[in-house]
Design a protein around this motif. Structure first.
Motif, PDB file in Angstrom:
ATOM      1  N   TYR A 696       0.843  -1.206   0.000  1.00 18.37           N
ATOM      2  CA  TYR A 696       0.000   0.000   0.000  1.00 18.37           C
ATOM      3  C   TYR A 696       0.876   1.252   0.000  1.00 18.37           C
ATOM      4  O   TYR A 696       0.633   2.192  -0.751  1.00 18.37           O
ATOM      5  CB  TYR A 696      -0.908   0.000   1.224  1.00 18.37           C
ATOM      6  CG  TYR A 696      -1.632   1.310   1.423  1.00 18.37           C
ATOM      7  CD1 TYR A 696      -2.764   1.636   0.678  1.00 18.37           C
ATOM      8  CD2 TYR A 696      -1.171   2.246   2.353  1.00 18.37           C
ATOM      9  CE1 TYR A 696      -3.417   2.847   0.849  1.00 18.37           C
ATOM     10  CE2 TYR A 696      -1.812   3.461   2.541  1.00 18.37           C
ATOM     11  CZ  TYR A 696      -2.942   3.749   1.790  1.00 18.37           C
ATOM     12  OH  TYR A 696      -3.579   4.957   1.952  1.00 18.37           O
ATOM     13  N   ASN A 697       1.884   1.259   0.847  1.00 17.57           N
ATOM     14  CA  ASN A 697       2.767   2.418   0.910  1.00 17.57           C
ATOM     15  C   ASN A 697       3.526   2.621  -0.404  1.00 17.57           C
ATOM     16  O   ASN A 697       3.714   3.747  -0.865  1.00 17.57           O
ATOM     17  CB  ASN A 697       3.768   2.258   2.062  1.00 17.57           C
ATOM     18  CG  ASN A 697       3.106   2.450   3.411  1.00 17.57           C
ATOM     19  OD1 ASN A 697       1.963   2.886   3.493  1.00 17.57           O
ATOM     20  ND2 ASN A 697       3.832   2.107   4.470  1.00 17.57           N
ATOM     21  N   ARG A 698       3.963   1.525  -1.007  1.00 18.16           N
ATOM     22  CA  ARG A 698       4.689   1.640  -2.267  1.00 18.16           C
ATOM     23  C   ARG A 698       3.790   2.196  -3.364  1.00 18.16           C
ATOM     24  O   ARG A 698       4.216   3.002  -4.184  1.00 18.16           O
ATOM     25  CB  ARG A 698       5.261   0.283  -2.665  1.00 18.16           C
ATOM     26  CG  ARG A 698       6.326  -0.257  -1.719  1.00 18.16           C
ATOM     27  CD  ARG A 698       7.132  -1.377  -2.353  1.00 18.16           C
ATOM     28  NE  ARG A 698       6.313  -2.497  -2.788  1.00 18.16           N
ATOM     29  CZ  ARG A 698       5.979  -3.522  -2.008  1.00 18.16           C
ATOM     30  NH1 ARG A 698       6.400  -3.559  -0.741  1.00 18.16           N
ATOM     31  NH2 ARG A 698       5.247  -4.505  -2.472  1.00 18.16           N
ATOM     32  N   LYS A 699       2.550   1.758  -3.389  1.00 16.20           N
ATOM     33  CA  LYS A 699       1.610   2.273  -4.396  1.00 16.20           C
ATOM     34  C   LYS A 699       1.341   3.750  -4.173  1.00 16.20           C
ATOM     35  O   LYS A 699       1.188   4.515  -5.129  1.00 16.20           O
ATOM     36  CB  LYS A 699       0.303   1.481  -4.343  1.00 16.20           C
ATOM     37  CG  LYS A 699       0.415   0.058  -4.880  1.00 16.20           C
ATOM     38  CD  LYS A 699      -0.921  -0.665  -4.802  1.00 16.20           C
ATOM     39  CE  LYS A 699      -0.809  -2.076  -5.349  1.00 16.20           C
ATOM     40  NZ  LYS A 699      -2.107  -2.807  -5.255  1.00 16.20           N
ATOM     41  N   LYS A 700       1.284   4.155  -2.903  1.00 17.10           N
ATOM     42  CA  LYS A 700       1.026   5.557  -2.618  1.00 17.10           C
ATOM     43  C   LYS A 700       2.194   6.422  -3.069  1.00 17.10           C
ATOM     44  O   LYS A 700       2.009   7.516  -3.628  1.00 17.10           O
ATOM     45  CB  LYS A 700       0.768   5.744  -1.127  1.00 17.10           C
ATOM     46  CG  LYS A 700       0.170   7.111  -0.790  1.00 17.10           C
ATOM     47  CD  LYS A 700      -0.428   7.116   0.588  1.00 17.10           C
ATOM     48  CE  LYS A 700      -1.166   8.438   0.851  1.00 17.10           C
ATOM     49  NZ  LYS A 700      -1.813   8.452   2.165  1.00 17.10           N
ATOM     50  N   ILE A 701       3.401   5.948  -2.866  1.00 18.63           N
ATOM     51  CA  ILE A 701       4.573   6.689  -3.312  1.00 18.63           C
ATOM     52  C   ILE A 701       4.582   6.779  -4.834  1.00 18.63           C
ATOM     53  O   ILE A 701       4.867   7.832  -5.416  1.00 18.63           O
ATOM     54  CB  ILE A 701       5.862   6.015  -2.799  1.00 18.63           C
ATOM     55  CG1 ILE A 701       6.008   6.249  -1.288  1.00 18.63           C
ATOM     56  CG2 ILE A 701       7.086   6.556  -3.529  1.00 18.63           C
ATOM     57  CD1 ILE A 701       7.208   5.575  -0.687  1.00 18.63           C
ATOM     58  N   ALA A 702       4.266   5.674  -5.497  1.00 16.41           N
ATOM     59  CA  ALA A 702       4.238   5.680  -6.960  1.00 16.41           C
ATOM     60  C   ALA A 702       3.191   6.654  -7.483  1.00 16.41           C
ATOM     61  O   ALA A 702       3.419   7.371  -8.459  1.00 16.41           O
ATOM     62  CB  ALA A 702       3.960   4.275  -7.481  1.00 16.41           C
ATOM     63  N   LYS A 703       2.037   6.695  -6.811  1.00 16.41           N
ATOM     64  CA  LYS A 703       0.974   7.608  -7.235  1.00 16.41           C
ATOM     65  C   LYS A 703       1.433   9.051  -7.082  1.00 16.41           C
ATOM     66  O   LYS A 703       1.154   9.916  -7.923  1.00 16.41           O
ATOM     67  CB  LYS A 703      -0.286   7.350  -6.422  1.00 16.41           C
ATOM     68  CG  LYS A 703      -1.482   8.185  -6.860  1.00 16.41           C
ATOM     69  CD  LYS A 703      -2.736   7.823  -6.065  1.00 16.41           C
ATOM     70  CE  LYS A 703      -3.229   6.438  -6.437  1.00 16.41           C
ATOM     71  NZ  LYS A 703      -4.535   6.145  -5.802  1.00 16.41           N
ATOM     72  N   ARG A 704       2.156   9.324  -6.021  1.00 17.51           N
ATOM     73  CA  ARG A 704       2.624  10.688  -5.803  1.00 17.51           C
ATOM     74  C   ARG A 704       3.736  11.055  -6.780  1.00 17.51           C
ATOM     75  O   ARG A 704       3.858  12.210  -7.175  1.00 17.51           O
ATOM     76  CB  ARG A 704       3.106  10.846  -4.362  1.00 17.51           C
ATOM     77  CG  ARG A 704       1.950  10.782  -3.382  1.00 17.51           C
ATOM     78  CD  ARG A 704       2.423  10.878  -1.956  1.00 17.51           C
ATOM     79  NE  ARG A 704       1.283  10.959  -1.048  1.00 17.51           N
ATOM     80  CZ  ARG A 704       1.390  11.166   0.243  1.00 17.51           C
ATOM     81  NH1 ARG A 704       2.572  11.319   0.785  1.00 17.51           N
ATOM     82  NH2 ARG A 704       0.311  11.210   1.010  1.00 17.51           N
ATOM     83  N   ALA A 705       4.536  10.094  -7.174  1.00 17.47           N
ATOM     84  CA  ALA A 705       5.578  10.378  -8.160  1.00 17.47           C
ATOM     85  C   ALA A 705       4.966  10.753  -9.502  1.00 17.47           C
ATOM     86  O   ALA A 705       5.578  11.470 -10.294  1.00 17.47           O
ATOM     87  CB  ALA A 705       6.490   9.164  -8.325  1.00 17.47           C
ATOM     88  N   ASN A 706       3.763  10.274  -9.756  1.00 11.44           N
ATOM     89  CA  ASN A 706       3.056  10.597 -10.987  1.00 11.44           C
ATOM     90  C   ASN A 706       2.079  11.755 -10.799  1.00 11.44           C
ATOM     91  O   ASN A 706       1.198  11.967 -11.633  1.00 11.44           O
ATOM     92  CB  ASN A 706       2.304   9.366 -11.493  1.00 11.44           C
ATOM     93  CG  ASN A 706       3.211   8.342 -12.150  1.00 11.44           C
ATOM     94  OD1 ASN A 706       3.508   8.445 -13.326  1.00 11.44           O
ATOM     95  ND2 ASN A 706       3.675   7.363 -11.372  1.00 11.44           N
ATOM     96  N   SER A 707       2.246  12.508  -9.723  1.00 16.18           N
ATOM     97  CA  SER A 707       1.330  13.587  -9.397  1.00 16.18           C
ATOM     98  C   SER A 707       1.873  14.938  -9.831  1.00 16.18           C
ATOM     99  O   SER A 707       2.918  15.378  -9.365  1.00 16.18           O
ATOM    100  CB  SER A 707       1.064  13.606  -7.884  1.00 16.18           C
ATOM    101  OG  SER A 707       0.447  14.810  -7.502  1.00 16.18           O
ATOM    102  N   HIS A 708       1.153  15.590 -10.751  1.00 16.40           N
ATOM    103  CA  HIS A 708       1.526  16.946 -11.122  1.00 16.40           C
ATOM    104  C   HIS A 708       1.381  17.897  -9.940  1.00 16.40           C
ATOM    105  O   HIS A 708       2.137  18.862  -9.803  1.00 16.40           O
ATOM    106  CB  HIS A 708       0.647  17.447 -12.271  1.00 16.40           C
ATOM    107  CG  HIS A 708       0.845  16.713 -13.559  1.00 16.40           C
ATOM    108  ND1 HIS A 708       0.105  15.609 -13.906  1.00 16.40           N
ATOM    109  CD2 HIS A 708       1.718  16.929 -14.577  1.00 16.40           C
ATOM    110  CE1 HIS A 708       0.502  15.174 -15.100  1.00 16.40           C
ATOM    111  NE2 HIS A 708       1.472  15.953 -15.533  1.00 16.40           N
ATOM    112  N   ARG A 709       0.407  17.625  -9.087  1.00 16.60           N
ATOM    113  CA  ARG A 709       0.167  18.515  -7.962  1.00 16.60           C
ATOM    114  C   ARG A 709       1.361  18.500  -7.007  1.00 16.60           C
ATOM    115  O   ARG A 709       1.764  19.550  -6.493  1.00 16.60           O
ATOM    116  CB  ARG A 709      -1.103  18.097  -7.225  1.00 16.60           C
ATOM    117  CG  ARG A 709      -1.430  19.005  -6.047  1.00 16.60           C
ATOM    118  CD  ARG A 709      -2.687  18.550  -5.345  1.00 16.60           C
ATOM    119  NE  ARG A 709      -2.996  19.426  -4.220  1.00 16.60           N
ATOM    120  CZ  ARG A 709      -4.010  19.231  -3.397  1.00 16.60           C
ATOM    121  NH1 ARG A 709      -4.808  18.213  -3.572  1.00 16.60           N
ATOM    122  NH2 ARG A 709      -4.228  20.065  -2.396  1.00 16.60           N
ATOM    123  N   MET A 710       1.891  17.319  -6.756  1.00 16.64           N
ATOM    124  CA  MET A 710       3.056  17.215  -5.885  1.00 16.64           C
ATOM    125  C   MET A 710       4.179  18.103  -6.387  1.00 16.64           C
ATOM    126  O   MET A 710       4.801  18.857  -5.643  1.00 16.64           O
ATOM    127  CB  MET A 710       3.526  15.758  -5.830  1.00 16.64           C
ATOM    128  CG  MET A 710       4.807  15.502  -5.044  1.00 16.64           C
ATOM    129  SD  MET A 710       6.363  15.850  -5.932  1.00 16.64           S
ATOM    130  CE  MET A 710       6.272  14.653  -7.258  1.00 16.64           C
TER     131      MET A 710
END
Length: 772
Positions: A696-710
């Protein structure tokens, strides 16, 4: 793609049949008897050039053209000072009078080498491994043809170019276009003078198109109304901040050819007048982009536009850039250029790929040469390149505008850019502040290799990277078949920021040339054909900070260090970065930070936090965030094979050194509103490797790496932060020594041409591929 793979060999007679076709009124062989008897085959090359030109000119082989020996004088415009040993020019060329190389009018290039023996592979159609003498490789032959042809393509808008190589008493003929190089087997031109004589007869008597001239690119001369219309802009009184007019006037160089270019638009052809290009791709093979500020003669209200002339790759689901841009415009994507017109040029296409198929004769062998079609696109905005920013704060603002364009294209149109680079971002004036300062907005340009997301799974990936080498993510560099995703492009935005800052903002790196080479240009290879990411970029991601090639931290500063201060990162050529095996990032264990590096970098460099530039914080946070993303990928890779071994992974250090995390964006990717950009998030600490054991944590990090907002919020929040105290006058002159060539330090240094107005488009190391 190695350019040696984009060259193939034909039997001389087949070469002539396919590429130098007969013309009306061609004489019998007896006309050419003893044509080259007076041409020496050894000794001084200048004597060979002079005798060869005299032999052709005296016999009246040519029509309206002359051979000119220009071996002693280079073209004054060419910073490399390369000379054509001899060339075929029209009778009216300045080269005929000055006996000086003129790359803008040469029609056939001639080079010679002495001391060659008989060709052992004469008549063989397949590609050959070597020259007929020791010490000279086939790669050397290709390099010689490439060097000459690439200069011709730089100064002329031609479809192809012919080169002759005199090798003692032998000769090869070559044809280069944007798809590849076709060269003939050697023939003994002394024993067969008619064969070589017909090359010159046919080319000089053929149509201009057969020699490579483009009929849609008409030369503009001094006595023409088009010339007068262009020059008139030098004296017209216009607003002070008319950037488009200023750049257009700067391009009105008399030492460059001027053209009237026709663009075949949907509503009919349109003419644009252009002079010196603002950008020229240096490579022979590939798109060969020329960029111009163009005078739009048909629109007096908006007289200037930006025109790109290039050769687009033809392939399944590869759309012309104009179609993509029109689609993005229809979706109201912000911060992209508005399309004016576009179209292919008179059905012009490359032929090298067709000749390759003929020479190869094996339908199962994939042709590395790709069909290219000549194409032009015109957009309404003429902007400044991003690296002409006034200060660091403006740089970050322009970058954030381009990130927004990338986000909107992805969200509104399901299109991903795939080529984020310095050369693909411009800034246009949109307003003025109360103090009279011009306010700029950033535009993300050059969408020709972008792709709709739903097309990713329609065909297998070709093993060619997509994008520009210097700015590609570590993942993309190490995995040629990888689809470029949002995280890859966002990582490229980071490298654009680093590229601009290291050249034009204060820092403590004493040798920008070495940093630029080892961070942006260098690649690891085992065979000199396939490359992966260079070590310096990989270390920046794994360690979480920039460093020199001697592994000393690089810090961006509010103002330059006093000249009396010796930077702690002084270059030491005796301790360069060690060579590292070529492997993908998630498969090799990079060096972990030493315990001393877990303290604040400012302490290890002797630089206080008050001295650090706000951009230093942005770069460091982003490097650590992407480093955490790669660490999560590494854990996922191991977990998919053997979950029990997940605790043994140590490719990246998992200590408190990696405190920086992604923001709290859960994937909605809204660019409005606030979002956390803190380096830690209460209640959810991923700063140790144990947290990465959770899928779950790894998926969350991956999602944030693909986040323009971040990414975007970090930039915008940094600009708005009143405590950041952005310096207003921090821009410096270019700190790159343009004569620095770290890759050639063990060799005599030659002159290195000054950068054009736009950084070079890179087709090296297999990049800028259109096959994906």
């Amino acid at each position: 793609m190695d350019q040696e793979l984009l060259a193939t060999r034909l039997d001389f007679d087949i070469f002539m049949h396919e590429l130098v076709k007969p013309v009306a009124g061609e004489p019998e062989d007896v006309f050419f008897d003893n044509l080259f008897d007076s041409v020496p085959t050894n000794g001084c090359e200048s004597a060979i050039y002079e005798a060869f030109a005299d032999a052709i000119n005296t016999r009246a082989v040519l029509s309206g053209s002359l051979l000119v020996a220009t071996h002693s004088t280079h073209d004054n415009r060419d910073a490399t000072e390369n000379k054509a040993g001899c060339g075929m020019y029209s009778a009216g060329s300045s080269a005929v009078i000055d006996r000086r190389t003129d790359w803008s009018t040469i029609e056939v290039s001639i080079e010679c080498e002495t001391g060659y023996a008989d060709d052992p592979d004469a008549g063989v159609v397949e590609e050959v491994a070597s020259y007929p003498i020791p010490g000279r490789s086939r790669k050397g032959l290709i390099a010689q043809i490439t060097t000459t042809s690439s200069i011709v393509f730089k100064y002329q808008l031609v479809t192809h170019h012919f080169t002759l190589l005199l090798l003692g008493e032998y000769v090869r003929v070559a044809m280069s276009d944007r798809a590849g190089i076709i060269y003939s087997s050697q023939i003994n031109y002394k024993a067969n003078p008619a064969k070589l004589g017909r090359v010159f007869w046919r080319l000089s008597h053929a149509s201009p198109e057969a020699r490579g001239h483009d009929p849609s690119a008409v030369r503009i001369h001094r006595d023409s109304p088009e010339y007068d219309a262009m020059v008139a802009w030098k004296t017209k009184i216009l607003p002070v901040d008319d950037h488009a007019r200023e750049v257009f006037v700067e391009t009105l160089r008399e030492d460059y050819p001027w053209y009237k270019l026709t663009v075949g638009c949907e509503d009919g052809p349109r003419d644009f007048l252009v002079a010196k290009p603002t950008y020229v791709a240096p490579e022979l093979l590939g798109r060969g982009t020329h960029g111009f500020v163009a005078y739009n003669v048909g629109d007096p209200k908006r007289p200037f536009a930006y025109l790109k002339d290039y050769w687009r790759v033809v392939g399944k689901r590869l759309k012309p850039e104009g179609e993509i841009l029109a689609y993005l415009n229809s979706k109201r994507v912000k911060n992209i250029p508005p399309l004016l017109c576009h179209g292919d040029v008179l059905g012009q296409k490359t032929v090298a790929q067709e000749i390759w198929q003929l020479a190869n004769g094996n339908p199962e062998r994939e042709c590395q040469m790709k069909e290219h079609r000549h194409y032009r696109i015109v957009v309404k905005e003429v902007g400044k390149p991003i690296y002409e920013f006034s200060n660091g704060k403006q740089l970050v603002k322009i970058l954030s505008d381009c990130v927004l364009a990338h986000k909107e294209a992805y969200k509104k149109a399901k299109v991903i850019h795939r080529d984020v680079s310095v050369g693909n971002m411009i800034m246009i004036p949109v307003d003025k502040s109360p103090q009279g300062t011009v306010i700029y907005r950033g535009l993300l340009t050059d969408w020709e290799i972008s792709k709709e997301i739903n097309e990713y799974d329609l065909e297998p990936r070709h093993p060619d990277r997509t994008g520009t080498w210097q700015y590609l993510s570590v993942n993309a560099l190490n995995n040629p078949t990888k689809h470029v995703d949002v995280a890859d492009d966002l990582e490229s935005f980071l490298y654009v920021l680093v590229w601009c800052a290291i050249r034009y903002l204060p820092h403590n790196c004493p040798d920008v040339g070495h940093f630029m080479y080892y961070f942006f240009d260098h690649g690891e290879t085992t065979n000199h054909k396939e490359y992966t990411c260079g070590l310096l970029k990989r270390l920046a991601i794994s360690e979480g900070y920039l460093m020199t090639n001697t592994q000393k931290p690089v810090t961006f500063l509010r103002e330059p260090l006093p000249t009396s201060v010796d930077p702690s990162v002084a270059r030491d050529d005796s301790t360069p970065l060690p060579p590292v095996p070529t492997q993908t990032l998630h498969k090799r264990q990079l060096p972990s930070p030493s315990p001393s590096n877990t303290i604040e970098l400012s302490l290890s460099t002797g630089i206080s936090q008050e001295q650090e530039h706000p951009i230093h914080h942005i770069v460091t946070v982003l490097l650590r965030r992407f480093g955490r993303y790669y660490k999560a990928q590494e854990f996922s890779s191991v977990a998919s094979v053997n979950p029990k071994k997940i605790a043994a992974v140590s490719g990246f250090d998992g200590s408190a050194y990696y405190l920086a995390e992604f923001d709290t964006d859960s994937g909605s990717d809204s660019n409005s509103g606030s979002g956390s950009n803190s380096d830690t998030e209460p209640g959810w600490d991923l700063s140790d490797d144990h947290s990465l054991a959770s899928a779950y944590n790894r998926k969350k990090i991956a999602k944030r790496a693909n986040s323009h907002r971040m990414f975007g919020n970090l930039l915008v929040d940094s600009i708005r932060d009143k405590n950041a105290k952005w310096p207003l006058n921090d821009r410096l002159a270019d700190q790159l020594d343009l004569n620095c060539s770290p890759d050639k330090e063990d060799k005599p240094r030659g002159k290195r041409p000054r950068d054009e107005e736009k950084p070079a488009e890179s087709d090296s190391k297999g990049l800028r591929s259109d096959t994906s």
